[in-house]
Design an enzyme around this catalytic site. Structure first.
Site, mmCIF file in Angstrom:
data_model
loop_
_atom_site.group_PDB
_atom_site.id
_atom_site.type_symbol
_atom_site.label_atom_id
_atom_site.label_comp_id
_atom_site.label_asym_id
_atom_site.label_seq_id
_atom_site.Cartn_x
_atom_site.Cartn_y
_atom_site.Cartn_z
ATOM 1 N N CYS A 78 0.832 -1.205 0.000
ATOM 2 C CA CYS A 78 0.000 0.000 0.000
ATOM 3 C C CYS A 78 0.864 1.250 0.000
ATOM 4 C CB CYS A 78 -0.936 -0.007 1.200
ATOM 5 S SG CYS A 78 -0.113 0.002 2.808
ATOM 6 N N HIS A 431 -1.439 1.134 7.670
ATOM 7 C CA HIS A 431 -1.964 1.169 6.308
ATOM 8 C C HIS A 431 -1.928 2.590 5.778
ATOM 9 C CE1 HIS A 431 -4.283 -0.258 2.875
ATOM 10 N NE2 HIS A 431 -5.092 0.779 3.025
#
Length: 489
Positions: A78, A431
């Site tokens: 990510c 994240h």
């Protein structure tokens, strides 16, 4: 890690269950599942209220709804996906890649640019807007990038800012390798002097043309120049002025005293001022101050006119022998007599300005912690407020002109926000998501974004890997930014 998160009621349990089911269906590893834990931290804080991750519905569904492609998560990447989405919104960066490839095709060298080609193709794909959600793959870019960053694992959790720097340096390595000067203009001896002026043998007009071509490819749209000046307030002398290239500006936020929380009301302008503020240099020996004191000392002690004239005529550089030749070792002197200030300046504005907010810090036990809190940032940033003349530096125009191009536009220091990268979770894990601006040519046509529409027609999207959702400007301004991408107007 998911089991350790304290959420509220049945909704939180449903979120964890759905996350688990989605990742089990995708046959991803446990490590990939851990990468989503940052989502749960964000949901716990209520910071993802605009992402309808679990309802399957999108805000403002209707005839005028458009989406940009998402990106597949191939295993904890990510951090790279947000950088790729950010670069897709940077028109100057896409144009730079296309220009390099077109020039390489003319020289029949395009096959030597696999990373440039893969990246340019993917960014163009990410600029396509449509009514249906689509997902692109970063696999080709990752394979090409791996050739240059073998020690930087692209499938394990990494820092997004570090990934951007690796990508830029890899592109430069590839492009410069392809654009080495030809034999007819042997510029292999090109070198950089200490003040960053490119030196080359004088080989006529053809050699200069090749030098400019090479130089143009070497500097990309993210390249700016920082100056570091050392000045003495006592004798008003500029001791040194050095320059270095930068790709990102790394800014430290204002913190509560002794804490890991960002001060309430902290702004991006506060961080820039802190970065560019003058700082006192302790125990620095100023040669000009010493020579001034030596002149007074010799005059008071009745020294000869020859000795006094020698002090007067000396330039006061670091290598003079006045102290020993005039027997001034016993002259009363302390470095505290001088007041030396060191200050950074932005000597050359880049086309694309990437600002990194330093959110990683060390606590009293030496462990890495994340600095939490909101930093207010504007949609339009005026960097001209932070130029040398604006902050009170007296730098000779001749010196600055070597590094700073003459700006023809009044808006040369004006930048507009194009992308915001946000991190959820703890330091070293969690994240990344990204807010990305897109300009759509028409509300009735699909296709590539129109990069000539005014800023008022921008649409903003929140993107988490393959998930894409439309958001408002207030949602963007509420992000706890880790990276900010600005494009010069």
């Amino acid at each position: 890690m998911l089991a350790m998160v304290s959420c509220r009621g049945s909704d939180a349990k449903a979120i964890v269950r759905i996350l688990t089911e989605r990742f089990m269906v995708s046959s991803l590893s446990v490590a990939s599942l851990l990468g989503v834990a940052g989502f749960v931290f964000a949901l716990k804080d209520g910071r993802l209220r605009n992402l309808s991750l679990f309802s399957g519905r999108k805000e403002d569904d209707g005839d005028d709804y458009f989406l940009v492609p998402g990106l597949q998560n191939l295993g904890n990447n990510c951090f790279l996906n947000v950088i790729l989405q950010a670069l897709a919104s940077c028109k100057d960066f896409r144009s730079f890649l296309q220009w390099v490839l077109e020039d390489a095709r003319e020289a029949e060298e395009d096959e030597q640019l696999p990373l440039t080609f893969a990246l340019s193709t993917l960014l163009q794909e990410l600029c396509t807007v449509g009514r249906r959600q689509s997902v692109s793959s970063p696999r080709k870019v990752m394979l090409a990038l791996t050739h240059y960053v073998r020690n930087f694992n692209l499938t394990s959790q990494q820092d997004a800012a570090e990934a951007l720097l690796h990508l830029i340096s890899s592109l430069q390595e590839e492009i410069v390798g392809c654009y080495r000067p030809t034999n007819s203009s042997n510029l292999s001896d090109i070198m950089f002097s200490r003040n960053l002026r490119m030196l080359a043998p004088s080989e006529g007009l053809h050699g200069l043309i090749e030098l400019k071509r090479w130089h143009k490819h070497l500097r990309g749209p993210f390249d700016g120049i920082l100056g570091s000046t050392l000045m003495c307030q006592i004798c008003s002398s500029q001791i040194s002025l050095e320059f270095q290239f930068f790709h990102t500006l790394s800014l430290s936020p204002l913190l509560h005293h002794g804490g890991s929380n960002i001060m309430l009301g902290c702004t991006l302008e506060n961080c820039l001022n802190k970065f560019l503020d003058a700082e006192k240099v302790e125990n620095y020996f100023c040669h000009r101050c010493w020579h001034g004191a030596a002149l007074k000392y010799l005059s008071v002690t009745g020294a000869t006119e020859t000795d006094i004239e020698k002090i007067k005529s000396c330039g006061g550089d670091d290598h003079c022998d006045c102290k020993t030749s005039l027997h001034l070792e016993r002259m009363p002197w302390s470095n505290s007599y001088s007041h030396i200030l060191k200050q950074l300046i932005i000597a050359r504005f880049p086309k694309l300005l990437c600002i990194q907010v330093q959110r990683a810090s060390l606590d009293m036990f030496g462990e890495s912690v994340k600095l939490t809190g909101h930093i207010a940032f504007p949609f339009v940033l005026d960097l001209s407020l932070f130029t040398p003349s604006s902050i009170g530096l007296n730098i000779e125009k001749i010196q600055m002109s070597q590094y700073q191009k003459p700006e023809t536009s009044r808006n040369s220091g004006m930048y507009r926000l194009v992308t915001v990268v946000e991190h959820f979770g703890r330091a070293g894990s969690g994240h990344y998501t990204v807010y990305r601006s897109v300009r759509v040519a028409s509300e009735s046509d699909e296709g590539e974004e129109d990069c000539d529409d005014p800023c008022e027609d921008l649409s903003w999207f929140s993107i988490s890997d393959s998930e894409v959702y439309r958001v408002s400007e207030s949602d963007v301004l509420g992000a706890e930014a880790s990276l900010l991408f600005y494009e010069r107007l």
